[in-house]
Design an enzyme around this catalytic site. Structure first.
Site, PDB file in Angstrom:
ATOM      1  N   VAL A  17      53.978  56.618  54.149  1.00  0.00           N
ATOM      2  CA  VAL A  17      53.688  56.317  55.552  1.00  0.00           C
ATOM      3  C   VAL A  17      54.776  56.872  56.468  1.00  0.00           C
ATOM      4  CG1 VAL A  17      53.501  54.413  57.220  1.00  0.00           C
ATOM      5  CG2 VAL A  17      52.279  54.295  55.053  1.00  0.00           C
ATOM      6  N   ASP A  35      66.328  56.212  55.061  1.00  0.00           N
ATOM      7  CA  ASP A  35      65.815  55.625  53.812  1.00  0.00           C
ATOM      8  C   ASP A  35      67.018  55.218  52.978  1.00  0.00           C
ATOM      9  OD1 ASP A  35      62.825  56.030  52.215  1.00  0.00           O
ATOM     10  OD2 ASP A  35      64.569  55.436  51.018  1.00  0.00           O
ATOM     11  N   ARG A  40      65.796  60.470  47.869  1.00  0.00           N
ATOM     12  CA  ARG A  40      64.717  60.740  48.819  1.00  0.00           C
ATOM     13  C   ARG A  40      65.262  61.533  50.018  1.00  0.00           C
ATOM     14  NH1 ARG A  40      59.806  61.627  49.213  1.00  0.00           N
ATOM     15  NH2 ARG A  40      58.811  61.032  51.145  1.00  0.00           N
ATOM     16  N   THR A  86      55.564  46.764  51.103  1.00  0.00           N
ATOM     17  CA  THR A  86      55.299  45.318  51.094  1.00  0.00           C
ATOM     18  C   THR A  86      54.417  45.026  49.869  1.00  0.00           C
ATOM     19  OG1 THR A  86      53.578  45.832  52.722  1.00  0.00           O
ATOM     20  CG2 THR A  86      55.542  44.726  53.541  1.00  0.00           C
ATOM     21  N   THR A 121      52.369  46.920  56.028  1.00  0.00           N
ATOM     22  CA  THR A 121      51.276  45.943  56.001  1.00  0.00           C
ATOM     23  C   THR A 121      51.845  44.549  55.754  1.00  0.00           C
ATOM     24  OG1 THR A 121      49.881  47.652  55.063  1.00  0.00           O
ATOM     25  CG2 THR A 121      49.089  45.387  54.844  1.00  0.00           C
ATOM     26  N   CYS A 261      47.817  49.307  48.247  1.00  0.00           N
ATOM     27  CA  CYS A 261      47.183  48.841  49.483  1.00  0.00           C
ATOM     28  C   CYS A 261      45.971  47.981  49.157  1.00  0.00           C
ATOM     29  CB  CYS A 261      46.770  50.035  50.341  1.00  0.00           C
ATOM     30  SG  CYS A 261      48.168  50.813  51.137  1.00  0.00           S
ATOM     31  N   ARG A 332      51.637  53.766  41.393  1.00  0.00           N
ATOM     32  CA  ARG A 332      51.820  52.319  41.574  1.00  0.00           C
ATOM     33  C   ARG A 332      50.504  51.571  41.406  1.00  0.00           C
ATOM     34  NH1 ARG A 332      55.039  52.341  47.112  1.00  0.00           N
ATOM     35  NH2 ARG A 332      53.805  54.227  47.321  1.00  0.00           N
TER      36      ARG A 332
HETATM   37  N1  LIG Z   1      50.600  54.515  51.116  1.00  0.00           N
HETATM   38  C1  LIG Z   1      49.550  54.189  51.823  1.00  0.00           C
HETATM   39  O1  LIG Z   1      48.473  54.717  51.651  1.00  0.00           O
HETATM   40  C2  LIG Z   1      49.619  53.158  52.901  1.00  0.00           C
HETATM   41  C3  LIG Z   1      48.589  53.121  53.850  1.00  0.00           C
HETATM   42  C4  LIG Z   1      48.644  52.175  54.841  1.00  0.00           C
HETATM   43  C5  LIG Z   1      49.689  51.267  54.875  1.00  0.00           C
HETATM   44  N2  LIG Z   1      50.656  51.310  53.927  1.00  0.00           N
HETATM   45  C6  LIG Z   1      51.747  50.332  54.034  1.00  0.00           C
HETATM   46  O2  LIG Z   1      52.886  51.012  54.530  1.00  0.00           O
HETATM   47  C7  LIG Z   1      54.081  50.468  53.950  1.00  0.00           C
HETATM   48  C8  LIG Z   1      54.861  51.576  53.265  1.00  0.00           C
HETATM   49  O3  LIG Z   1      54.102  52.105  52.227  1.00  0.00           O
HETATM   50  P1  LIG Z   1      54.444  53.515  51.554  1.00  0.00           P
HETATM   51  O4  LIG Z   1      53.268  53.876  50.729  1.00  0.00           O
HETATM   52  O5  LIG Z   1      54.915  54.487  52.570  1.00  0.00           O
HETATM   53  O6  LIG Z   1      55.657  53.097  50.608  1.00  0.00           O
HETATM   54  P2  LIG Z   1      56.617  54.072  49.795  1.00  0.00           P
HETATM   55  O7  LIG Z   1      57.103  53.303  48.650  1.00  0.00           O
HETATM   56  O8  LIG Z   1      55.948  55.387  49.583  1.00  0.00           O
HETATM   57  O9  LIG Z   1      57.825  54.341  50.782  1.00  0.00           O
HETATM   58  C9  LIG Z   1      58.672  53.384  51.217  1.00  0.00           C
HETATM   59  C10 LIG Z   1      60.064  53.970  51.398  1.00  0.00           C
HETATM   60  O10 LIG Z   1      60.882  52.936  51.917  1.00  0.00           O
HETATM   61  C11 LIG Z   1      62.137  53.013  51.315  1.00  0.00           C
HETATM   62  N3  LIG Z   1      62.782  51.700  51.433  1.00  0.00           N
HETATM   63  C12 LIG Z   1      62.541  50.565  50.747  1.00  0.00           C
HETATM   64  N4  LIG Z   1      63.304  49.567  51.199  1.00  0.00           N
HETATM   65  C13 LIG Z   1      64.050  50.082  52.195  1.00  0.00           C
HETATM   66  C14 LIG Z   1      65.022  49.548  53.049  1.00  0.00           C
HETATM   67  N5  LIG Z   1      65.373  48.263  52.984  1.00  0.00           N
HETATM   68  N6  LIG Z   1      65.604  50.354  53.947  1.00  0.00           N
HETATM   69  C15 LIG Z   1      65.255  51.653  54.024  1.00  0.00           C
HETATM   70  N7  LIG Z   1      64.329  52.224  53.249  1.00  0.00           N
HETATM   71  C16 LIG Z   1      63.717  51.440  52.346  1.00  0.00           C
HETATM   72  C17 LIG Z   1      61.873  53.457  49.902  1.00  0.00           C
HETATM   73  O11 LIG Z   1      63.002  54.066  49.340  1.00  0.00           O
HETATM   74  C18 LIG Z   1      60.706  54.435  50.109  1.00  0.00           C
HETATM   75  O12 LIG Z   1      61.149  55.760  50.252  1.00  0.00           O
HETATM   76  C19 LIG Z   1      53.607  49.369  53.005  1.00  0.00           C
HETATM   77  O13 LIG Z   1      53.637  48.148  53.695  1.00  0.00           O
HETATM   78  C20 LIG Z   1      52.178  49.748  52.692  1.00  0.00           C
HETATM   79  O14 LIG Z   1      51.394  48.640  52.345  1.00  0.00           O
HETATM   80  C21 LIG Z   1      50.665  52.251  52.962  1.00  0.00           C
END
Ligand SMILES: NC(=O)c1ccc[n+]([C@@H]2O[C@H](COP(=O)([O-])OP(=O)(O)OC[C@H]3O[C@@H](n4cnc5c(N)ncnc54)[C@H](O)[C@@H]3O)[C@@H](O)[C@H]2O)c1
Length: 424
Positions: A17, A35, A40, A86, A121, A261, A332
């Site tokens: 995201v 990050d 990363r 989340t 989310t 998700c 995941r």
């Molecule tokens: N992937 C999807 O398709 C999607 C779609 C809609 C919503 N979401 C929501 O968006 C959010 C993120 O999902 P994602 O798929 O991008 O996750 P992801 O795991 O791909 O990326 C999250 C990033 O956050 C970093 N991170 C974790 N804790 C951290 C912190 N305390 N400080 C800084 N960086 C931190 C991780 O290193 C990682 O690079 C979630 O809540 C998910 O439910 C995801």
């Protein structure tokens, strides 16, 4: 009130995201992409995105972005957008640890008039009930007086090159009208589809979880239909195709529901509901059914093996595709991985082939990943995730890896039914 000419956006969490979002903003605004994962950041500085959601061109166009794992670099930001994971814990309860840690980082960089937007989310109420207190505590500022918040659910669909960030209608919400206007302004720059506002942060949060819960439940219904159709010895897809000719029938196909998700968000909604004294019935039933599909498929295979009199001992099984969905490297909560683990407990020689999966995330050393496939090798092939590179060479190519006596399971009904011993 933020001066529009002084907007500097901090994006916290650069995954599926956060990366496309930060790069899009980086075309128009100063952006700090933060990050806490060093690797990363090194990748992103080298214009490399492991999620494959962005490409080198996106990095080149984002002229105003820096990537960092040093939280101090966020100090000049005026708008913070949190996009950290989340997940749920082993008890299927919301695990807010990432979002609360990220809130601490934001809080320690928060100044008067700043805005904090959550895109992660969450359950309805997460932003204001769980995150805002952390922001207030670490910043020593007061919500709605010194700083404001927003919530904007993310709807990207990993692996889907058609529905990219800028083409998806964006819902925004905020704690006051002025903040909402600023969010209209910044998201309006990057979203080519509409930006629309929800009446409150909680409404936007609830909208996000119900979108995915609805999808989860509809797939659960299709999966249940598939189990019934199998007993009836008819094809689920043919039933659904016939039913789809009715104007108000919604077409959902059966399948493995994984990822972080659709298979996770319903638990956020049910968690909050339980806290409020209502124990949800159908949402959890759908989750349970979808979670049982890997087990169901393994039992189907067992029956087929018995019927066709295969010797269990020497059996060689190949699972094609190990990610949670096609054309996406994310493993995941992959139900294909879960199926592989179940099979591995029953049969000795279970192999996996998947060229695009982020396989370094597979911690189970017993899972054997093949780099190359040999002809006439396997007794069973399970086409679990039809990645383009797996199916583009056609069914003949896939079948060439099977021995003469064989079983082929096409879980997503990708190929014509005549080629498969079982389809969902
Ligand atoms: N992937 C999807 O398709 C999607 C779609 C809609 C919503 N979401 C929501 O968006 C959010 C993120 O999902 P994602 O798929 O991008 O996750 P992801 O795991 O791909 O990326 C999250 C990033 O956050 C970093 N991170 C974790 N804790 C951290 C912190 N305390 N400080 C800084 N960086 C931190 C991780 O290193 C990682 O690079 C979630 O809540 C998910 O439910 C995801």
């Amino acid at each position: 009130m933020i001066n529009k000419s002084k907007i500097k956006i901090g994006v916290i969490g650069l995954g599926y995201v956060g990366t496309p979002l930060a790069l899009s903003f980086g075309k128009y605004f100063d952006v700090v992409g933060y990050d806490n994962d060093k690797r990363r950041i090194i990748d992103l500085k080298n214009k490399k995105d492991l999620t494959k959601e962005t490409n080198v061109k996106d990095f080149i166009l984002a002229k105003k972005i820096i990537f960092t794992n040093n939280a101090e670099n966020l100090k000049d930001c005026t708008i913070f957008i949190v996009t950290v994971p989340t997940p749920v814990n082993t008890n299927k309860k919301p695990d807010l640890s990432h979002v609360l840690k990220a809130s601490k980082v934001v809080g320690s960089n928060l100044k008067k008039d700043d805005i904090v937007v959550y895109e992660s989310t969450g359950y309805p109420g997460m932003t204001e009930e769980a995150c805002v207190p952390v922001l207030e505590k670490t910043s020593l500022l007061t919500y709605k007086k010194d700083f404001n918040c927003g919530y904007s659910p993310e709807r990207i669909n990993p692996g889907d090159k058609k529905h990219k960030l800028e083409k998806i209608i964006k819902v925004i919400s905020a704690s006051n009208k002025k903040t909402l206007n600023i969010l209209y302004f910044i998201y309006g720059k990057i979203i080519k589809a509409k930006v629309i506002s929800a009446p409150s942060i909680m409404v936007a949060e609830a909208a996000k979880v119900i979108e995915n819960t609805q999808r989860d439940l509809n797939i659960a219904l299709a999966n249940e239909l598939s189990i019934i159709c199998s007993k009836l010895k008819i094809e689920t897809k043919e039933v659904i195709n016939a039913a789809s000719t009715k104007w108000n029938f919604h077409k959902y196909l059966p399948g493995l529901v994984g990822g972080h998700c659709i298979g996770v968000d319903p638990y956020y909604l049910t968690y909050k509901s339980k806290l409020l004294g209502y124990n949800p019935k159908i949402i959890l039933a759908g989750r349970k059914l979808n979670d049982s599909m890997a087990q169901y498929i393994s039992l189907k295979l067992e029956k087929l093996l018995k019927k066709k009199k295969f010797n269990k001992k020497n059996l060689k099984i190949l699972v094609l595709g190990i990610t949670f969905k096609e054309n996406c490297p994310d493993i995941r909560n992959s139900q294909s991985l879960k199926l592989t683990k179940i099979l591995k407990k029953k049969y000795k020689r279970v192999f996996v082939f998947d060229k695009i999966a982020n396989t370094e995330r597979i911690r189970d050393k017993k899972i054997i990943l093949l780099n190359k496939l040999k002809k006439n090798t396997f007794d069973v092939i399970i086409l679990a995730v039809p990645h383009k590179d797996i199916v583009s060479k056609g069914i003949k190519n896939i079948k060439s890896y099977l021995k003469q006596k064989n079983i082929f399971l096409d879980l997503k009904s990708y190929f014509n039914k005549k080629y498969s011993n079982f389809r969902l």
